[in-house]
Design a protein around this motif. Sequence first.
Motif, PDB file in Angstrom:
ATOM      1  N   GLU A  95       0.956  -1.788  -0.013  1.00  0.00           N
ATOM      2  CA  GLU A  95      -0.245  -0.363   0.050  1.00  0.00           C
ATOM      3  C   GLU A  95       0.565   0.955  -0.055  1.00  0.00           C
ATOM      4  OE1 GLU A  95      -2.762  -0.421   3.517  1.00  0.00           O
ATOM      5  OE2 GLU A  95      -3.656  -1.479   2.748  1.00  0.00           O
ATOM      6  N   SER A  96       2.216   1.196   0.695  1.00  0.00           N
ATOM      7  CA  SER A  96       2.806   2.442   0.924  1.00  0.00           C
ATOM      8  C   SER A  96       3.782   2.916   0.715  1.00  0.00           C
ATOM      9  CB  SER A  96       2.412   2.164   2.487  1.00  0.00           C
ATOM     10  OG  SER A  96       1.244   3.053   3.617  1.00  0.00           O
ATOM     11  N   ILE A  97       4.784   1.638  -0.301  1.00  0.00           N
ATOM     12  CA  ILE A  97       5.427   1.623   0.028  1.00  0.00           C
ATOM     13  C   ILE A  97       5.921   1.604  -1.970  1.00  0.00           C
ATOM     14  CG2 ILE A  97       8.338   1.150   0.103  1.00  0.00           C
ATOM     15  CD1 ILE A  97       7.034   0.384   3.043  1.00  0.00           C
ATOM     16  N   ARG A 109      -6.955  -1.803 -14.944  1.00  0.00           N
ATOM     17  CA  ARG A 109      -6.778  -0.906 -16.827  1.00  0.00           C
ATOM     18  C   ARG A 109      -5.991   0.728 -16.470  1.00  0.00           C
ATOM     19  NH1 ARG A 109     -10.034  -5.768 -17.815  1.00  0.00           N
ATOM     20  NH2 ARG A 109     -11.835  -4.934 -17.980  1.00  0.00           N
ATOM     21  N   GLU A 110      -7.753   0.582 -16.532  1.00  0.00           N
ATOM     22  CA  GLU A 110      -7.654   2.781 -15.572  1.00  0.00           C
ATOM     23  C   GLU A 110      -6.429   3.475 -15.713  1.00  0.00           C
ATOM     24  OE1 GLU A 110     -11.608   3.407 -14.592  1.00  0.00           O
ATOM     25  OE2 GLU A 110     -12.497   3.056 -16.178  1.00  0.00           O
ATOM     26  N   ARG A 111      -6.041   2.252 -14.217  1.00  0.00           N
ATOM     27  CA  ARG A 111      -5.415   2.999 -13.548  1.00  0.00           C
ATOM     28  C   ARG A 111      -3.596   2.943 -13.651  1.00  0.00           C
ATOM     29  NH1 ARG A 111      -5.961   2.543  -6.924  1.00  0.00           N
ATOM     30  NH2 ARG A 111      -4.006   3.019  -7.347  1.00  0.00           N
ATOM     31  N   LYS A 117       0.285   2.363  -7.287  1.00  0.00           N
ATOM     32  CA  LYS A 117      -0.973   2.500  -6.179  1.00  0.00           C
ATOM     33  C   LYS A 117      -1.019   3.538  -5.381  1.00  0.00           C
ATOM     34  CE  LYS A 117       3.415   0.243  -4.093  1.00  0.00           C
ATOM     35  NZ  LYS A 117       3.765  -1.180  -3.463  1.00  0.00           N
ATOM     36  N   GLN A 118      -0.473   4.737  -5.921  1.00  0.00           N
ATOM     37  CA  GLN A 118      -0.120   5.861  -4.975  1.00  0.00           C
ATOM     38  C   GLN A 118       0.428   5.982  -3.921  1.00  0.00           C
ATOM     39  OE1 GLN A 118      -4.018   6.495  -5.182  1.00  0.00           O
ATOM     40  NE2 GLN A 118      -4.591   7.597  -7.696  1.00  0.00           N
ATOM     41  N   PRO A 119       1.939   5.392  -3.310  1.00  0.00           N
ATOM     42  CA  PRO A 119       2.031   5.177  -2.423  1.00  0.00           C
ATOM     43  C   PRO A 119       2.953   6.749  -1.851  1.00  0.00           C
ATOM     44  CG  PRO A 119       3.856   4.878  -4.039  1.00  0.00           C
ATOM     45  CD  PRO A 119       2.644   5.324  -4.490  1.00  0.00           C
ATOM     46  N   LYS A 120       2.876   6.594  -0.424  1.00  0.00           N
ATOM     47  CA  LYS A 120       3.763   7.315   0.550  1.00  0.00           C
ATOM     48  C   LYS A 120       4.982   7.626   0.534  1.00  0.00           C
ATOM     49  CE  LYS A 120       0.645   7.018   4.521  1.00  0.00           C
ATOM     50  NZ  LYS A 120       0.493   6.887   5.685  1.00  0.00           N
ATOM     51  N   LEU A 159       3.811  14.177  -6.701  1.00  0.00           N
ATOM     52  CA  LEU A 159       2.819  13.940  -5.954  1.00  0.00           C
ATOM     53  C   LEU A 159       3.251  13.912  -3.906  1.00  0.00           C
ATOM     54  CD1 LEU A 159       3.208  10.481  -8.492  1.00  0.00           C
ATOM     55  CD2 LEU A 159       1.459  12.363  -8.098  1.00  0.00           C
ATOM     56  N   GLY A 160       4.564  14.465  -3.872  1.00  0.00           N
ATOM     57  CA  GLY A 160       4.519  15.084  -2.828  1.00  0.00           C
ATOM     58  C   GLY A 160       4.999  13.908  -2.279  1.00  0.00           C
ATOM     59  N   LEU A 161       5.632  12.357  -2.396  1.00  0.00           N
ATOM     60  CA  LEU A 161       5.869  11.904  -2.136  1.00  0.00           C
ATOM     61  C   LEU A 161       7.416  12.035  -1.686  1.00  0.00           C
ATOM     62  CD1 LEU A 161       6.476   9.714  -5.604  1.00  0.00           C
ATOM     63  CD2 LEU A 161       5.268   9.370  -4.331  1.00  0.00           C
ATOM     64  N   THR A 162       7.984  10.680  -0.289  1.00  0.00           N
ATOM     65  CA  THR A 162       9.138  10.963   0.410  1.00  0.00           C
ATOM     66  C   THR A 162      10.017   9.978  -0.982  1.00  0.00           C
ATOM     67  OG1 THR A 162       8.148  11.076   2.553  1.00  0.00           O
ATOM     68  CG2 THR A 162      10.425   9.486   1.953  1.00  0.00           C
ATOM     69  N   PHE A 163      10.828  10.682  -1.334  1.00  0.00           N
ATOM     70  CA  PHE A 163      11.978   9.774  -2.536  1.00  0.00           C
ATOM     71  C   PHE A 163      13.151   9.775  -1.224  1.00  0.00           C
ATOM     72  CE2 PHE A 163      13.899  10.276  -6.828  1.00  0.00           C
ATOM     73  CZ  PHE A 163      14.447   9.657  -6.969  1.00  0.00           C
TER      74      PHE A 163
END
Length: 227
Positions: A83-85, A119-121, A158-161, A191-195
């Motif tokens: 979910e998150s990574i 499929r859409e995402r 998956k839109q992770p953090k 996306l404001g990620l932690t990278f």
Amino acid sequence: MYELRNVTKRYTRGKETIHALDGVDLTIADGDRLVIQGPTGGGKSTLLQMLGGLDRPSSGEVVLDGTDLAKLPEARLTRVRSESIGFVFQAFNLIPTLTAQENVETALVPLGIKPKERRERAAEALNSVGLGERLAHLPSEMSGGQQQRVAIARALVKQPKVLLADEPTGNLDESMRDEIMDVLERMWKELGLTFIMVTHDSAIAKKAPRIATIRKGRISVKENAGA
């Protein structure tokens, strides 16, 4: 976001004990961009694996959003990763028999998302990295740079953090390297990620706001005024 407290990782090789990480303390804030550098065998990839919940420390705490990953049962740890990574690796790790769109969809299967939405995402994620016209192409029909874009789309769909990248440009030439870094930096900002990225490339490191150097399992972090 992340708080590592006195993290150690020991391996036994014959009669020798290897200290891959030796009392690492590290704080990484939400939205941070951190590059990890150091010599081969110094502990860079081990540290990234700890941050991603791919390995557990021998001792110490790896806290993500208040939860110690080191103490989670395997099923919950797998859920956090799903979910998150997001992960991007040097070798792309695409499934050769799947199209670009199908490769990206694989990241959504563990989340129980229905096929139509997957499929859409996946199509949207590929479009965001400039591969909207390559949805049906197999990895063998794409360049190395395009394959890494697919891998980035798979990590981000998956839109992770958190986005963790281990030598993501290591298999690419200089022009492709710059293209991939442009994509990663744009995604980080949008996306404001932690990278967090491991790289041996000093040209990439000098553009990062923070640089962590790890040698013989010990870490030092400095702010990069030139970034």
